[in-house]
Design a protein around this motif. Structure first.
Motif, short mmCIF file in Angstrom:
data_model
loop_
_atom_site.label_atom_id
_atom_site.label_comp_id
_atom_site.label_asym_id
_atom_site.label_seq_id
_atom_site.Cartn_x
_atom_site.Cartn_y
_atom_site.Cartn_z
N TRP A 131 45.90 28.60 49.38
CA TRP A 131 45.87 29.84 50.14
C TRP A 131 47.25 30.46 50.14
O TRP A 131 48.26 29.77 50.24
CB TRP A 131 45.42 29.54 51.57
N ARG A 181 49.96 43.66 52.00
CA ARG A 181 49.27 44.30 53.12
C ARG A 181 50.08 44.27 54.42
O ARG A 181 49.67 44.78 55.42
CB ARG A 181 47.92 43.65 53.36
N LYS A 199 48.77 37.64 51.84
CA LYS A 199 48.86 38.84 51.02
C LYS A 199 49.98 39.72 51.59
O LYS A 199 49.76 40.51 52.50
CB LYS A 199 47.54 39.59 51.02
N SER A 231 42.56 47.92 43.79
CA SER A 231 42.43 48.51 45.12
C SER A 231 42.73 47.52 46.23
O SER A 231 43.36 47.87 47.22
CB SER A 231 41.01 49.04 45.32
N PHE A 232 42.27 46.28 46.09
CA PHE A 232 42.34 45.32 47.19
C PHE A 232 43.34 44.19 46.98
O PHE A 232 43.45 43.32 47.82
CB PHE A 232 40.96 44.73 47.46
N GLY A 233 44.03 44.17 45.86
CA GLY A 233 45.05 43.16 45.63
C GLY A 233 44.65 42.17 44.54
O GLY A 233 43.48 41.87 44.36
N ARG A 234 45.66 41.69 43.87
CA ARG A 234 45.46 40.77 42.76
C ARG A 234 44.75 39.50 43.24
O ARG A 234 45.09 38.94 44.26
CB ARG A 234 46.83 40.41 42.19
N GLY A 235 43.74 39.07 42.50
CA GLY A 235 43.03 37.85 42.83
C GLY A 235 41.89 38.03 43.81
O GLY A 235 41.28 37.06 44.23
N THR A 236 41.58 39.27 44.21
CA THR A 236 40.45 39.50 45.10
C THR A 236 39.17 39.04 44.42
O THR A 236 38.38 38.31 45.01
CB THR A 236 40.34 40.98 45.48
N LEU A 237 38.96 39.46 43.19
CA LEU A 237 37.84 39.00 42.37
C LEU A 237 38.39 38.30 41.14
O LEU A 237 39.33 38.78 40.53
CB LEU A 237 36.97 40.18 41.92
N ILE A 240 38.63 46.78 41.25
CA ILE A 240 38.58 46.21 42.60
C ILE A 240 39.89 45.48 42.90
O ILE A 240 40.45 45.64 43.99
CB ILE A 240 37.37 45.27 42.75
N ASN A 241 40.40 44.71 41.96
CA ASN A 241 41.67 44.03 42.18
C ASN A 241 42.82 45.02 42.34
O ASN A 241 43.76 44.77 43.09
CB ASN A 241 41.97 43.06 41.04
#
Length: 57
Positions: free
Chosen positions: A27, A33, A30, A10-16, A7-8
């Protein structure tokens, strides 16, 4: 852990993150993106039009 890594990936480091890692993080935007043309020419911006009329009273 493989699911978290997938998941990380696919959606970027630190997503989960694991709960033990804590949640008190600052904060950050990203940047992966962001568009490659983040300084676009004004002529390249989309225009929006509508056929709805608005009456202000």
């Amino acid at each position: 852990m493989r699911a978290i890594y997938a998941i990380n990936g696919s959606f970027g480091r630190g997503t989960l993150i694991p709960a033990a890692a804590g949640i008190k993080k600052e904060w950050q935007a990203k940047f992966e993106r962001r568009s490659h043309r983040y300084t676009a020419c004004i002529k390249e911006l989309p225009t929006v039009s509508s056929s709805i009329t608005c009456v202000v009273v």
